[in-house]
Design an enzyme around this catalytic site. Structure first.
Site, PDB file in Angstrom:
ATOM      1  N   GLU A  62      46.714  40.213  41.815  1.00 20.16           N
ATOM      2  CA  GLU A  62      45.349  40.748  41.931  1.00 20.16           C
ATOM      3  C   GLU A  62      45.029  41.287  43.320  1.00 20.16           C
ATOM      4  OE1 GLU A  62      46.190  37.959  40.447  1.00 20.16           O
ATOM      5  OE2 GLU A  62      45.633  38.362  38.370  1.00 20.16           O
ATOM      6  N   ASP A  65      37.394  35.625  36.250  1.00 19.95           N
ATOM      7  CA  ASP A  65      37.832  34.362  36.865  1.00 19.95           C
ATOM      8  C   ASP A  65      38.933  34.597  37.901  1.00 19.95           C
ATOM      9  OD1 ASP A  65      36.735  31.963  34.866  1.00 19.95           O
ATOM     10  OD2 ASP A  65      36.980  33.914  33.934  1.00 19.95           O
ATOM     11  N   HIS A  68      38.287  31.274  31.548  1.00 16.56           N
ATOM     12  CA  HIS A  68      38.079  32.538  30.828  1.00 16.56           C
ATOM     13  C   HIS A  68      36.621  32.754  30.484  1.00 16.56           C
ATOM     14  CE1 HIS A  68      42.408  31.877  30.310  1.00 16.56           C
ATOM     15  NE2 HIS A  68      42.485  33.189  30.310  1.00 16.56           N
TER      16      HIS A  68
END
Ligand SMILES: Cc1ncc(C[n+]2csc(CCOP(=O)(O)OP(=O)(O)O)c2C)c(N)n1
Ligand SMILES: [Mg+2]
Length: 804
Positions: free
Chosen positions: A526, A551, A593
């Site tokens: 990420e 998240d 999630h």
């Protein structure tokens, strides 16, 4: 390690070598003088590039116009060598001269050692980046230059391999531009370094990383930092097996060996530039003559032997020896040159200081003049106190801007009731400097250009009888299809974005249609996905960088906060990176999630726009606005909304949703319910149930958290209902507290309230798994019903008798 034969020593002219040596000496003098300036109290902090001069000269030799640097605080010599930093600018930054002309990198906003070039003109438009040697804007967190570096290099790949980008002639010629990274040895311990190294190896992009290795990270030596104490040794598995094979070219060189350094860069840069092979150059045996920074001395942690070795292997001393040994100059010539370098640095320091301080003194003298005038004219019994204030101010020999402001404000307190011209003059002065200081210290948080998203005109969606009703993900798909078809600069990257068109399939079929360079799978990384977005956007491209779930934004939040969100601010409008960070979140399932850490996002991403559309049509409208503008933004789609039915507007590629404008989803007289995202559906459901009991709720979808309700629509609603409840899925004190502050404090809606303003958020823990877990963790329709009913009961118990 892959070996190649070093080139014969570069044919450098004697003049070039001596010019380099002179620059090394000037840079060293700047460091030495800089440290003294801090100790004299003229600057607050110093961290300098002494001991790292010579390799930077070699690197600069092979850095061309169009190339980019992403580096760290030791690179002053490099910046001087490419002509993007003068000695005077170096000192202007040391003093924090808050002026773009004096200090173009950061306008005094960043401490010394934060380099960067102005990529934008005064109107915020791109300059021709092929005509300049470019540096992205440095940041302090160690290794944070690495994610952006991946993007800067990746842009070259896109420019080379996507023929549709050939028209971008101000940004690239066939992707021939190298992204040069620099990093300290100890900072290679950071996760971001390894993530970036791996990503660039996978991508095979022209990223050339130089590790300036001085054996320490402040006081901590390499054996505590790096496995085997040696970064190139541990990275040797990245070495390519040979030409045409995947992997890196990894090279080692001594940092004091000018000739060797020139040879290594001469060999390495073409490999990177022409072959798009990432390169790592481990520059060893560097020193730090003055220690890490002005915060302490290195005698505390370096042995006598080490200190003696550092003196012996000082790169400038070694370069001098090499010049003499090769008879490029005599000792006398070098002595003269060194004395001249010292004098140049001294003069630059004086000029920078005079420029900096004279402006401040001008303000101070004006304030003094008006204070003196007041003292001579006032009838106030406090004239003695005011006179003392004026005298005190006069004694400030090295003033800050605030000294005069403090004095004037204190004086004004003593003449509250006076009505005089002298008082008026002081107030006028105060207002003028307040405006100037707001520009100096608070401006350019977001784009000020004509392309600001706030200036994009609203275009409503158009529907006809033939507008198809589809799964909502297809609305997004149609929007992205139109965007990719319209603008070749736009591309999407992320985990599972390519082949399957993202986990919710908004990009389904688009890789087939537009190719792998436009809709692209990445590794699970990420932070560097965000960095890839930042770097490519800095080079004129329009990335959609996807973080698979909200998240997991936490993995990227540091780089978004430290690098992207503050980019315009820390360069005072000198750079921009219009990245769209796309993610999906709020309600789905379980601890990782269904997160909605909106407070984290809002606190860390000022400088970005944060959009929380309730459905995919609104999301598409936001994307369309963002595609037409030049600010970075985070768009959080509703994870549970992709399979709901929505209609595709006929103008799917062209309709826009304005930023900062909430939408009233349901009108009502009794109470205003403010929410956003997935919560909109729940709140509407609660409002429907409340309607049965005679309570008419006005439901407002904020939809754009940054910027927030710029037209004060929510307060207009409260003027009618006199009651308000804010609700979201964040923890208490997160997103709801933000909304409440905006509405009650900033919009002053408290004036219209007849009941206590309320918030309903999730519980103070991560959401539990499954439907009941969700129900008991996050606000549900019954919670909202009860809270609203209670407010109404309190206001009118007769009409709304207690339920429980
Ligand atoms: C994330 C982060 N942690 C800690 C620091 C404080 N810090 C600044 S420089 C530094 C040492 C860096 O050493 P190295 O990378 O070897 O560079 P050098 O200063 O030795 O050239 C540290 C720990 C920081 N700036 N950022
Ligand atoms: Mg170090």
């Amino acid at each position: 390690m892959y070996k190649f034969e070093l080139l014969k020593t570069q044919k450098l002219s004697k003049e070039e070598i001596l010019r380099d040596y002179r620059l090394a000496c000037e840079s060293r003098q700047a460091s030495l003088i800089g440290r003294k300036e801090v100790f004299m109290g003229k600057a607050k902090f110093g961290i300098f590039g002494d001991g790292k001069e010579v390799p930077q000269l070699a690197m600069a030799r092979y850095f061309r116009a169009g190339d980019f640097r992403s580096g760290y605080y030791r690179d002053q010599t490099f910046m001087m060598a490419i002509g993007e930093l003068t000695l005077q600018q170096f000192f202007a930054q040391l003093y924090a001269h808050a002026d773009v002309e004096a200090e173009p990198a950061t306008a005094g906003r960043c401490m010394t050692g934060h380099f960067g070039t102005r990529l934008l003109d005064e109107d915020g438009k791109w300059k021709n980046l092929l005509q300049t040697k470019n540096s992205s804007a440095d940041i302090s967190p160690t290794a944070s230059q690495m994610p952006r570096l991946v993007g800067l290099a990746y842009a070259s790949k896109l420019y080379r391999e996507n023929p549709e980008l050939k028209y971008m002639t101000d940004f690239s010629v066939n992707g021939n531009e190298v992204a040069f990274g620099t990093i300290g040895n100890a900072s290679t311990s950071e996760g971001m370094f390894f993530e970036a190294i791996n990503a660039a190896g996978v991508l095979q992009i022209p990223m050339l990383v130089s590790v300036w290795d001085d054996g320490y990270g402040i006081s901590v030596p390499s054996e505590y930092q790096t496995t085997k104490g040696n970064i190139s040794d541990v990275l040797s598995g990245f070495q390519r097996e040979g030409e045409g094979q995947p992997g890196y070219e990894i090279l080692k060189v001594k940092g004091w060996d000018y000739a060797g350094l020139c040879e290594v860069y001469a060999k390495a840069v073409p490999i990177c530039r022409e072959g798009h092979v990432p390169v790592l150059i481990h520059v060893e045996e560097l020193t730090q003559p003055q220690g890490h920074s002005t915060s302490g001395s290195h005698e505390r942690y370096k042995s006598k032997e080490r200190l003696a070795w550092e003196e012996e292997f000082d790169c400038i001393k070694k370069m001098r020896e090499w010049i003499l040994a090769n008879e490029y100059a005599t000792s006398d010539m070098l002595n003269k040159l060194e004395a001249e370098a010292k004098e140049s640095a001294r003069q630059a320091k004086n000029n920078a200081w005079n420029d900096y301080i004279s402006e401040i003194k001008k303000d101070q003298e004006e304030a003094q003049h008006y204070l003196d005038k007041l003292v001579s004219q006032t009838a106030s019994e406090n004239v003695g106190r005011i006179s003392e204030i004026a005298t005190e101010l006069r004694k400030t020999i090295v003033p800050n801007r605030y000294d005069a402001i403090k004095a004037v404000k204190k004086a004004l307190r003593f003449i509250r009731t006076e009505k005089s011209l002298a008082k008026r003059d002081l107030i006028n002065w105060l207002e003028r400097v307040a405006g100037e200081n707001a520009d100096r210290y608070n401006s350019y948080v977001i784009s000020q250009s004509e392309e600001s998203p706030l200036l994009v005109p609203e275009v409503k969606p158009v529907y006809s009888e033939t507008s198809p009703l589809v799964d909502a993900r297809e609305v997004l798909g149609a929007c992205f299809d139109a965007a990719l078809g319209r603008d070749p600069r736009i591309f999407a990257i992320g985990e599972d974005v390519g082949k399957i068109g993202d986990v919710n399939q908004a990009f389904a079929g688009l890789q087939d249609k537009y190719g792998e360079l436009r809709v692209t799978d990445t590794g699970i990384r990420e932070c560097t996905i965000a960095g890839q977005g930042i770097g490519t956007a800095l080079r004129g491209l329009r990335p959609i960088a996807e973080i698979q779930y909200l998240d997991y934004l936490l993995y990227a939040i540091q780089i978004l906060s430290d690098d992207l969100a503050c980019l315009q601010y820390r360069t005072k409008g000198g750079q921009k990176a219009p990245v769209i960070i796309r993610t999906r979140g709020h309600r789905l399932e379980g601890v990782w999630h269904s997160g909605s850490p909106i407070g984290v996002v809002l606190s860390s991403l000022r400088g970005m726009h944060v959009l929380v559309p309730r459905d995919m049509t609104q999301a598409a409208g936001f994307y369309n606005t963002l595609f037409r503008s030049d600010d970075p933004a985070l768009v959080i789609e509703s994870l549970n909304g992709y399979r709901l039915k929505e209609r595709i507007p006929d103008n799917i590629g062209d309709f826009t949703v304005p930023l900062g404008v909430p939408e009233i989803l349901k009108e009502g007289q009794d109470i205003t319910l403010v929410t956003y995202g997935s919560m909109c559906r729940l709140v509407l459901e609660a409002a429907r149930q409340l309607e049965e009991f005679g309570i008419r709720c006005e439901v407002i979808d904020v939809q754009s958290l940054l910027p927030f309700d710029i037209n004060h629509i929510i307060t207009d609603s409260i003027k009618k209902t006199h009651r308000v409840l804010f609700t979201d899925e964040d923890v208490p004190g997160g997103g709801t507290a933000f909304m409440m502050q905006k509405v009650l404090d900033e919009q002053e809606a408290y004036r219209w309230l007849d009941s206590q303003p309320r918030t309903i958020s999730a519980h103070e823990h991560r959401p539990s798994y499954s439907s009941d877990g969700d129900y008991f963790s996050k606000p549900n329709a019954e919670d909202i019903f009860d809270a609203v009913y209670e407010i109404m009961h309190e206001a009118d118990p007769g009409k709304y008798p207690s339920i429980y």
